[in-house]
Design a protein around this motif. Structure first.
Motif, mmCIF file in Angstrom:
data_model
loop_
_atom_site.group_PDB
_atom_site.id
_atom_site.type_symbol
_atom_site.label_atom_id
_atom_site.label_comp_id
_atom_site.label_asym_id
_atom_site.label_seq_id
_atom_site.Cartn_x
_atom_site.Cartn_y
_atom_site.Cartn_z
ATOM 1 N N ARG A 151 0.931 -1.297 0.171
ATOM 2 C CA ARG A 151 -0.094 0.022 0.022
ATOM 3 C C ARG A 151 0.926 1.268 -0.177
ATOM 4 N N MET A 152 2.027 1.228 0.876
ATOM 5 C CA MET A 152 2.839 2.462 0.689
ATOM 6 C C MET A 152 3.754 2.477 -0.420
ATOM 7 N N VAL A 153 4.010 1.392 -0.845
ATOM 8 C CA VAL A 153 4.768 1.422 -2.280
ATOM 9 C C VAL A 153 4.013 2.119 -3.315
ATOM 10 N N ARG A 154 2.714 1.757 -3.272
ATOM 11 C CA ARG A 154 1.785 2.089 -4.344
ATOM 12 C C ARG A 154 1.305 3.741 -4.353
ATOM 13 N N TYR A 155 1.410 3.797 -3.073
ATOM 14 C CA TYR A 155 0.966 5.480 -2.533
ATOM 15 C C TYR A 155 2.305 6.350 -3.015
ATOM 16 N N GLN A 156 3.453 5.990 -2.818
ATOM 17 C CA GLN A 156 4.437 6.880 -3.188
ATOM 18 C C GLN A 156 4.740 6.853 -4.785
ATOM 19 N N GLN A 157 4.391 5.641 -5.286
ATOM 20 C CA GLN A 157 4.606 5.677 -6.810
ATOM 21 C C GLN A 157 3.819 6.795 -7.443
ATOM 22 N N LEU A 158 2.378 6.571 -7.038
ATOM 23 C CA LEU A 158 1.187 7.393 -7.667
ATOM 24 C C LEU A 158 1.453 8.751 -7.336
#
Length: 206
Positions: A34-41
């Motif tokens: 969830r955090m990786v997706r948050y950062q990349q988006l």
């Protein structure tokens, strides 16, 4: 958990006890994802744009007469069905960012730190102070310690000579402690913290 503190040459200069509530968690893949997706988006520019019918510099004259051509009744050549016309339903500039609660973001960072401890890839050094900004010398030092793929975190400010020497070494990132993030931790094999960075992280989660 207790870890040895070394200097850049690998000599032991003491030890430190890590806090279990920061470095001793059982890593959860779902929270990290969830955090990786948050950062990349959030990092996506979102500047993709096409020209629509009203933005095309094309003739607006009716292309064929209304009746008798044997074809469809067409008007403006900027319509999407014509070559060179505007795009229908194309992308517009927008933000791709999603929301993630602050507590989840903090928890994700703890899980990322804990994952490095669990895999034995967290190392503590006393300081990054360097006498000269020599890339070749630093490359040798990092190679001898097998830090060829590493994220190195210093305190509030990074030693200027060390930062200059390290910036041209591939797969080695150097950041101040306020720049530490989940994506950079996970994409590098080793995580190297200075004593100042460790103290700042533990104070941040106190």
């Amino acid at each position: 958990m207790e870890l040895q503190i070394t200097n850049l040459d690998g000599k032991g200069v003491g030890s430190v006890t890590l806090k279990d509530d920061v470095f001793g968690l059982e890593p959860r893949v779902d929270i990290l994802h969830r955090m990786v997706r948050y950062q990349q988006l959030k990092a996506m520019a979102g500047t993709h744009k096409v020209k629509h019918r009203s933005e095309i510099a094309y003739t607006s004259k009716k292309s064929v007469k209304q009746k008798g051509s044997g074809g469809a009744r067409h008007g403006n050549k900027a319509a999407p069905q014509f070559r060179g016309g505007g795009r229908a339903f194309g992308p517009e500039p927008r933000s791709h960012a999603i929301d993630l609660p602050k507590k989840v973001r903090a928890l994700a960072l703890k899980h990322a730190l804990s994952s490095k401890v669990k895999s034995g890839e967290l190392l503590i050094v006393d300081t990054l102070a360097s006498q000269q900004a020599k890339t070749a010398d630093l490359r040798k030092t990092l190679g001898a310690r097998e830090w060829t793929n590493a994220l190195i975190i210093d305190g509030a400010t990074v030693d200027a000579n060390f930062a200059l020497a390290a910036r041209n070494i591939p797969q080695v990132d150097v950041l101040p402690v306020q720049g530490i993030n989940v994506v950079d931790i996970l994409r590098r094999q080793k995580l190297v913290l200075t004593k100042a960075a460790l103290e700042a992280l533990e104070a941040r989660f106190a």
